[in-house]
Design a protein around this motif. Structure first.
Motif, mmCIF file in Angstrom:
data_model
loop_
_atom_site.group_PDB
_atom_site.id
_atom_site.type_symbol
_atom_site.label_atom_id
_atom_site.label_comp_id
_atom_site.label_asym_id
_atom_site.label_seq_id
_atom_site.Cartn_x
_atom_site.Cartn_y
_atom_site.Cartn_z
ATOM 1 N N HIS A 94 -5.879 15.487 11.351
ATOM 2 C CA HIS A 94 -7.009 14.575 11.147
ATOM 3 C C HIS A 94 -7.211 14.090 9.715
ATOM 4 O O HIS A 94 -7.638 12.954 9.503
ATOM 5 N N PHE A 95 -6.951 14.956 8.730
ATOM 6 C CA PHE A 95 -7.282 14.569 7.355
ATOM 7 C C PHE A 95 -6.453 15.376 6.369
ATOM 8 O O PHE A 95 -5.719 16.309 6.742
ATOM 9 N N ALA A 96 -6.579 15.016 5.093
ATOM 10 C CA ALA A 96 -5.883 15.735 4.031
ATOM 11 C C ALA A 96 -6.572 15.502 2.706
ATOM 12 O O ALA A 96 -7.284 14.513 2.520
ATOM 13 N N PHE A 97 -6.383 16.448 1.792
ATOM 14 C CA PHE A 97 -6.629 16.214 0.371
ATOM 15 C C PHE A 97 -5.257 15.908 -0.212
ATOM 16 O O PHE A 97 -4.388 16.774 -0.249
ATOM 17 N N ASP A 98 -5.057 14.681 -0.658
ATOM 18 C CA ASP A 98 -3.710 14.284 -1.032
ATOM 19 C C ASP A 98 -3.698 13.632 -2.408
ATOM 20 O O ASP A 98 -4.717 13.118 -2.873
ATOM 21 N N GLN A 99 -2.546 13.673 -3.082
ATOM 22 C CA GLN A 99 -2.393 12.949 -4.333
ATOM 23 C C GLN A 99 -2.531 11.449 -4.080
ATOM 24 O O GLN A 99 -1.965 10.922 -3.116
ATOM 25 N N ILE A 100 -3.272 10.789 -4.949
ATOM 26 C CA ILE A 100 -3.399 9.336 -4.830
ATOM 27 C C ILE A 100 -2.025 8.683 -4.876
ATOM 28 O O ILE A 100 -1.758 7.691 -4.188
ATOM 29 N N SER A 101 -1.121 9.265 -5.671
ATOM 30 C CA SER A 101 0.215 8.696 -5.798
ATOM 31 C C SER A 101 0.947 8.631 -4.466
ATOM 32 O O SER A 101 1.751 7.727 -4.230
ATOM 33 N N VAL A 102 0.674 9.578 -3.593
ATOM 34 C CA VAL A 102 1.308 9.604 -2.268
ATOM 35 C C VAL A 102 0.566 8.688 -1.297
ATOM 36 O O VAL A 102 1.175 8.012 -0.465
ATOM 37 N N ALA A 103 -0.748 8.625 -1.414
ATOM 38 C CA ALA A 103 -1.592 8.012 -0.383
ATOM 39 C C ALA A 103 -1.785 6.503 -0.520
ATOM 40 O O ALA A 103 -2.085 5.832 0.474
ATOM 41 N N LEU A 104 -1.630 5.956 -1.713
ATOM 42 C CA LEU A 104 -2.014 4.564 -1.963
ATOM 43 C C LEU A 104 -1.435 3.575 -0.952
ATOM 44 O O LEU A 104 -2.146 2.704 -0.439
ATOM 45 N N GLN A 105 -0.161 3.685 -0.666
ATOM 46 C CA GLN A 105 0.476 2.714 0.235
ATOM 47 C C GLN A 105 -0.142 2.721 1.624
ATOM 48 O O GLN A 105 -0.193 1.692 2.301
ATOM 49 N N TYR A 106 -0.645 3.869 2.054
ATOM 50 C CA TYR A 106 -1.206 3.979 3.405
ATOM 51 C C TYR A 106 -2.638 3.465 3.478
ATOM 52 O O TYR A 106 -3.116 3.097 4.547
ATOM 53 N N PHE A 107 -3.315 3.428 2.338
ATOM 54 C CA PHE A 107 -4.635 2.807 2.297
ATOM 55 C C PHE A 107 -4.504 1.289 2.366
ATOM 56 O O PHE A 107 -5.304 0.606 3.012
ATOM 57 N N LYS A 108 -3.495 0.774 1.701
ATOM 58 C CA LYS A 108 -3.314 -0.672 1.657
ATOM 59 C C LYS A 108 -3.034 -1.269 3.039
ATOM 60 O O LYS A 108 -3.446 -2.387 3.332
ATOM 61 N N ASN A 109 -2.316 -0.515 3.873
ATOM 62 C CA ASN A 109 -1.990 -1.054 5.200
ATOM 63 C C ASN A 109 -2.911 -0.526 6.304
ATOM 64 O O ASN A 109 -2.680 -0.773 7.486
ATOM 65 N N GLY A 110 -3.957 0.217 5.908
ATOM 66 C CA GLY A 110 -4.949 0.673 6.874
ATOM 67 C C GLY A 110 -4.540 1.841 7.735
ATOM 68 O O GLY A 110 -5.252 2.198 8.687
ATOM 69 N N MET A 111 -3.437 2.486 7.402
ATOM 70 C CA MET A 111 -2.981 3.618 8.206
ATOM 71 C C MET A 111 -3.814 4.874 7.934
ATOM 72 O O MET A 111 -3.883 5.772 8.763
ATOM 73 N N LEU A 112 -4.444 4.938 6.762
ATOM 74 C CA LEU A 112 -5.346 6.030 6.405
ATOM 75 C C LEU A 112 -6.566 5.439 5.711
ATOM 76 O O LEU A 112 -6.529 4.322 5.205
ATOM 77 N N ARG A 113 -7.660 6.227 5.656
ATOM 78 C CA ARG A 113 -8.898 5.750 5.042
ATOM 79 C C ARG A 113 -9.355 6.748 3.974
ATOM 80 O O ARG A 113 -9.546 7.937 4.270
ATOM 81 N N PRO A 114 -9.566 6.302 2.728
ATOM 82 C CA PRO A 114 -10.043 7.201 1.675
ATOM 83 C C PRO A 114 -11.560 7.367 1.725
ATOM 84 O O PRO A 114 -12.285 6.399 1.982
ATOM 85 N N LEU A 115 -12.030 8.581 1.439
ATOM 86 C CA LEU A 115 -13.471 8.835 1.461
ATOM 87 C C LEU A 115 -14.035 9.212 0.088
ATOM 88 O O LEU A 115 -15.152 8.839 -0.235
ATOM 89 N N ALA A 116 -13.264 9.980 -0.706
ATOM 90 C CA ALA A 116 -13.747 10.399 -2.028
ATOM 91 C C ALA A 116 -12.568 10.880 -2.849
ATOM 92 O O ALA A 116 -11.584 11.397 -2.310
#
Length: 321
Positions: free
Chosen positions: A198-220
């Motif tokens: 369901h979720f993760a605490f992840d490095q922004i460096s890993v996650a950025l591409q998935y936020f851009k295409n809507g595959m994941l949603r950042p909360l904080a």
């Protein structure tokens, strides 16, 4: 005669030390990386290796030595000759946490490592799969409280900063979820974007591409201030959770006893490299900040991180996978 011979040899070794340091590097330098190729630590090592070769005139060769949360690489590095030809590009887990988690005296960074400089700092971000019905941190925390033990968190491995942040959150906020450990960021992220967790605490460096295409949603995010990579995403601190200030670092280390002139030469080169506009841009694209600390400041930073996170490891009784 034998005594004179021994004294002459000892004197020669003492006098040779500064000369050898001045001539360093005279051949290839090995950079041990405690993870497989392709991850953020490996990428950081490769960015600076190329520039070190340019500035110091010898190849800096990456040796990936993955396994046991970085313990294998850290232990091999701690036993390396302290002649400046074997260095370590480490991160939070391998440097600070792996020996504590393994419950053995494999090495101790305070005793066995010479911190030279940080290379990069990367905030973490709380991210959720779109199937999670939470649009912000408050809604997420309310959801966890209503359904304790139901949500699953993807961890890149026991003892990573990601995992420790999860344990801190559960302990300090009275939350409960299931932690699923993976062998690295790649498989953890793959299952997260696939909806298996369901979720993760992840490095922004890993996650950025998935936020851009809507595959994941950042909360904080866990940085002290909002980041330029996610300017619309609030920090835990501004939302009322100041203890969740956490970043992953990559840093450069030499074995204990490495001659001070070699350490100074490396630190001087790294400071210049990490100010280079092309290097700064490469780290920016990864969602990381190029940061050069002095050896004194880096050691102080590591001591503060030790004091913050080792109690979390012990309280949660975190053990190696």
């Amino acid at each position: 005669m034998r005594f004179r011979t021994l004294m002459a040899a000892a004197l020669a070794a003492v006098l040779a030390g500064p000369a050898a340091a001045q001539e360093w590097p005279a051949r290839n330098v090995k950079l041990i990386v405690p993870y497989p190729p392709g991850g953020n630590v490996d990428t950081a090592a490769r960015i600076v290796a190329d520039k070190l070769q340019e500035r110091l005139g010898q190849p800096f060769i990456i040796e990936n030595k993955a396994g046991a949360g970085g313990l294998i690489a850290g232990e091999a590095f701690a036993k390396s000759p302290n002649d400046g030809y074997t260095l370590f590009v480490g991160a939070n887990g391998p440097v600070l946490f792996a020996p504590e988690i393994a419950k053995r005296d494999a090495y101790d960074w305070k005793r066995d490592f010479v911190p030279i400089t940080t290379i990069s700092m990367t905030p973490l971000v709380l991210e959720v799969h779109p199937s999670v019905k939470a649009q912000n941190l408050k809604e997420f925390l309310d959801l966890v409280k209503r359904e304790p033990g139901k949500l699953t968190m993807a961890s890149p491995g026991a003892g990573t900063t990601n995992h420790l942040l999860s344990e801190l959150a559960q302990s300090s906020l009275g939350l409960q979820w299931v932690t699923v450990h993976y062998r690295g960021n790649a498989p953890a992220t793959n299952d997260l974007i696939g909806g298996q967790v369901h979720f993760a605490f992840d490095q922004i460096s890993v996650a950025l591409q998935y936020f851009k295409n809507g595959m994941l949603r950042p909360l904080a995010v866990t940085s002290a201030q909002r980041t330029s990579w996610l300017p619309d995403v609030p920090t835990f601190k501004e939302l009322g959770y100041p203890d969740f200030d956490a970043q992953t670092f990559t840093g450069l280390f030499a074995p204990a006893g490495t001659p001070a002139p070699i350490v100074a030469k490396l630190q001087e080169a790294m400071t210049a490299i990490l100010k280079d506009a092309s290097v700064v841009e490469k780290f920016n694209k990864l969602g990381a900040e190029a940061v050069a600390m002095t050896p004194v400041d880096f050691r102080a930073y590591l001591s503060r991180e030790d004091a913050k996170w080792i109690p979390v490891v012990r309280k949660a009784n975190i053990k190696a996978d």
